[in-house]
Enzyme design. Structure first.
Site, PDB file in Angstrom:
ATOM      1  N   ARG A 171       9.565  -0.400   4.962  1.00 14.36           N
ATOM      2  CA  ARG A 171      10.280   0.593   4.147  1.00 14.36           C
ATOM      3  C   ARG A 171      10.920   1.693   4.976  1.00 14.36           C
ATOM      4  NH1 ARG A 171       6.204  -1.579   1.462  1.00 14.36           N
ATOM      5  NH2 ARG A 171       6.405  -2.011  -0.774  1.00 14.36           N
ATOM      6  N   CYS A 199       1.189  -1.888   2.464  1.00 14.35           N
ATOM      7  CA  CYS A 199       1.639  -1.647   3.839  1.00 14.35           C
ATOM      8  C   CYS A 199       0.467  -1.588   4.809  1.00 14.35           C
ATOM      9  CB  CYS A 199       2.409  -0.329   3.909  1.00 14.35           C
ATOM     10  SG  CYS A 199       3.503  -0.037   2.516  1.00 14.35           S
ATOM     11  N   CYS A 227      -2.765   2.274   1.831  1.00 14.55           N
ATOM     12  CA  CYS A 227      -1.996   1.508   0.861  1.00 14.55           C
ATOM     13  C   CYS A 227      -2.477   0.068   0.848  1.00 14.55           C
ATOM     14  CB  CYS A 227      -0.509   1.563   1.213  1.00 14.55           C
ATOM     15  SG  CYS A 227       0.539   0.572   0.144  1.00 14.55           S
ATOM     16  N   SER A 263       8.119   6.608   2.517  1.00 15.68           N
ATOM     17  CA  SER A 263       8.315   7.202   1.193  1.00 15.68           C
ATOM     18  C   SER A 263       8.081   8.702   1.183  1.00 15.68           C
ATOM     19  CB  SER A 263       7.422   6.512   0.157  1.00 15.68           C
ATOM     20  OG  SER A 263       7.850   5.180  -0.056  1.00 15.68           O
ATOM     21  N   CYS A 275       6.927   3.236  -2.131  1.00 15.27           N
ATOM     22  CA  CYS A 275       5.502   3.000  -1.902  1.00 15.27           C
ATOM     23  C   CYS A 275       4.818   4.361  -1.924  1.00 15.27           C
ATOM     24  CB  CYS A 275       5.269   2.273  -0.586  1.00 15.27           C
ATOM     25  SG  CYS A 275       3.606   1.584  -0.446  1.00 15.27           S
ATOM     26  N   CYS A 303       1.362   5.223  -0.241  1.00 14.94           N
ATOM     27  CA  CYS A 303       1.358   5.581   1.175  1.00 14.94           C
ATOM     28  C   CYS A 303       1.505   7.088   1.358  1.00 14.94           C
ATOM     29  CB  CYS A 303       2.521   4.881   1.896  1.00 14.94           C
ATOM     30  SG  CYS A 303       2.238   3.150   2.238  1.00 14.94           S
ATOM     31  N   HIS A 358       0.221   0.313   8.841  1.00 17.10           N
ATOM     32  CA  HIS A 358      -0.555   1.540   9.065  1.00 17.10           C
ATOM     33  C   HIS A 358      -1.657   1.290  10.102  1.00 17.10           C
ATOM     34  CE1 HIS A 358       1.159   4.326   6.197  1.00 17.10           C
ATOM     35  NE2 HIS A 358       1.132   3.401   5.255  1.00 17.10           N
ATOM     36  N   GLU A 370       4.793   0.682  -5.920  1.00 16.53           N
ATOM     37  CA  GLU A 370       3.413   0.946  -5.549  1.00 16.53           C
ATOM     38  C   GLU A 370       3.172   2.445  -5.690  1.00 16.53           C
ATOM     39  OE1 GLU A 370      -0.390   0.984  -4.397  1.00 16.53           O
ATOM     40  OE2 GLU A 370       0.767  -0.828  -4.765  1.00 16.53           O
TER      41      GLU A 370
END
Length: 574
Positions: free
Chosen positions: A484, A66, A63, A507, A551, A554, A70, A15
């Site tokens: 993640r 996710c 995102c 990330s 990701c 994010c 969030h 992503e």
């Protein structure tokens, strides 16, 4: 000594936008690596000046993958600021939605984002379907399970399906990969098993997504979280809705035990040399915030499914406590102004794009001596950390957490592998499978507890509070373990409005560039020492990077809710 400067851009099956540059010596071993995000992040600026109760609905747009996590972290940061403890039913609903996200995310990641780094689709066409059945049963038997959907007819149909693609002159969804690379290790029959489960997982992921929508209202952007609890009271008091969730969970749990875990046993064994050598091990520092409250106390006091802690230098004999105050972000090598390590409460997101560096052979390379990524470099107590499922399993194992140690030990025993293989690309991949089994099991307990509560007449889902009293001047933190890894939202509130907002996502920790001391981020460190079989097909780079489940959206996303263009940032490699 001849060195090769390899650029992989874009990294696909993730992503967001990610570029990896690697320096490879004459033996095809990576000696240096650089991770760069090429998309700007500015969501924090958008949240300033808004009602803090609305932040979750905007923060989830960081995102498209996710979203719910969030949303929940943002809501929890505001609840922390207002000193609100949510009811038991709200905790269970949030845990179930987050748990469903874990199962969906991990299954999709392994099969649709990561499997093609292990499985050579074209070699699956050479497999004997009868021998494939026996092979599938062998790996499932390691954990006393039946092999998922294993029959000669199924495997024949799977082969015919892919052969049709080839006859049409294309591989469809399996196009543009490094087929035939010497980096692939599976037999034709093992490749066919992986291919068959890949296709099965395409169907299953839809069912797993439904679980999030049952209590969340919709997916991928759920709507049922509010400051103080959840709004889905009609759903939790309806036995049919709870039964539907449980039935979908059973289906996902069955796939995890009969397909996902056996496939990881298979990959872990066939790539065992890399696991034993520690390929992809990286930083060796692992951190978790702790996740999934198991009681109704505030976050910092609650017992958790995933314990909080830090393991340093791959030393499983000691676990350090996490102190949120020691988290900072450095921008020395990120395209932002300033270079001071700031705590997220005081964080600044002011872009300063300085472009790429030198150009050779018509390729513009990153200016790695200066700024080269849109991702900041988070530090904990002035040290680099890896976060994610591997960190959760390592910290839980080292903490002697009874539940986690049981699942990790069972996996290692069944696979006949030592605990040291966890510190590798294979170990990082295995950690997701182990965690998926654990999560699918405990979610059965949570859904039964929710059903019992409501059957006994407990329909409480929200804690009342007086916004005008609590929202004058406050600050709060939402910390949790997203699929993640460690995810944090920090909010400062003044006169009832958001004065500052910062997020540090998994990330950000893992995909970050060098810090002010020149120390690598987790992606970069994990690539060092990796041997690439063919520099024209850098499969090994993809395998290790994908093991983190990047990701990048994010870490670097920007939107405007009115559709207004906020700015244009052009990355020009010329």
């Amino acid at each position: 000594m001849v060195k090769k400067h390899l650029v992989v851009d874009p990294i696909t099956r993730i992503e967001g936008h990610l570029r990896i540059e690697a320096i490879i010596d004459e033996n095809n071993i990576i000696t240096d690596a650089f991770s760069s995000s090429t998309m700007f992040r500015g969501i924090e600026e958008i949240l300033k000046g808004r009602d803090p109760r609305d932040c979750g609905l905007l923060a989830m747009r960081i995102c498209g993958v996710c979203t719910g996590t969030h949303y929940q972290r943002s809501i929890e940061a505001v609840e922390d600021a207002f000193n609100i403890t949510i009811p038991k039913n709200a905790r269970l609903v949030r845990n179930l939605i987050q748990g469903a996200l874990y199962l969906h995310d991990h299954v999709v990641h392994f099969y649709h984002l990561h499997a093609l780094d292990w499985v050579d689709i074209t070699k699956a066409l050479d497999a004997d379907p009868k021998a494939t059945v026996a092979e599938a049963q062998k790996w499932a038997a390691l954990s006393n399970q039946r092999a998922w959907n294993a029959s000669e007819d199924v495997y024949i149909q799977v082969k015919e399906r892919v052969q049709k693609y080839i006859k049409q002159g294309r591989l469809g969804i399996f196009g543009n990969a490094y087929w035939g690379s010497d980096g692939f290790k599976l037999t034709p029959e093992q490749n066919l098993i992986g291919l068959s489960h890949y296709l099965d997982a395409l169907e299953l992921q839809r069912e797993l997504a439904k679980m999030m929508a049952i209590f969340g209202g919709k997916n991928p952007h759920p709507q049922s979280f509010v400051v103080g609890g959840v709004t889905c009271v009609q759903d939790i008091k309806n036995p049919a809705r709870i039964a539907e969730f449980k039935q979908l969970l059973k289906k996902g749990r069955k796939f995890i035990k009969e397909a996902y875990l056996p496939d990881v046993y298979m990959a872990g064994t066939m790539y065992g040399e890399e696991a034993l050598n520690g390929t992809g091990g990286g930083l060796g520092n692992y951190m978790t915030y702790g996740g999934f409250n198991l009681d109704d106390l505030p976050f910092y006091k609650s017992q958790k499914l995933f314990p909080t802690g830090i393991v340093k230098n791959k030393d499983l004999s000691k676990v350090y406590k996490v102190d949120e105050a020691k988290i900072t972000e450095d921008v020395t090598h990120a395209w932002y102004k300033g270079n001071t390590n700031l705590h997220p409460f005081d964080g600044v997101t002011e872009p300063n794009y300085t472009g790429f560096g030198k150009k050779e052979d018509n390729i513009a390379y990153l200016d790695t001596q200066n700024k080269y990524s849109w991702i900041k470099s988070p530090l904990y107590d002035d040290e680099r950390m890896e976060v994610g499922p591997l960190a959760r399993m390592i910290v839980g194992y080292a903490s002697n957490d009874e539940r986690i140690k049981k699942y990790v030990t069972n996996f290692l025993t069944n696979a006949n592998l030592p605990a040291t293989v966890l510190f590798s690309t294979v170990g990082r991949t295995a950690a997701r499978a182990i965690e998926s089994e654990l999560m699918s099991d405990i979610m059965m307990e949570w859904i039964d507890e929710l059903a019992l509560n409501t059957a006994n007449g407990d329909l409480s889902t929200w804690t009342e509070f007086d916004f005008n009293t609590v929202a004058k001047d406050a600050k709060g933190i939402g910390l949790e373990e997203a699929p993640r890894g460690a995810l944090g939202h920090w909010v400062k509130i003044k006169d009832g409005k958001v004065a500052n907002y910062q997020t540090v996502v998994p990330s950000t920790w893992n995909a970050a560039p060098r810090d002010y001391k020149g120390r690598m981020g987790a992606y970069e460190a994990a690539l060092i020492g990796t041997k690439v079989a063919n520099v024209e097909q850098p499969l090994e780079i993809l395998r290790t990077i994908h093991s983190f489940d990047p990701c990048i959206a994010c870490a670097v996303h920007i939107i405007d809710t009115n559709g207004k263009e906020l700015g244009v940032y052009k990355v020009n490699p010329i």
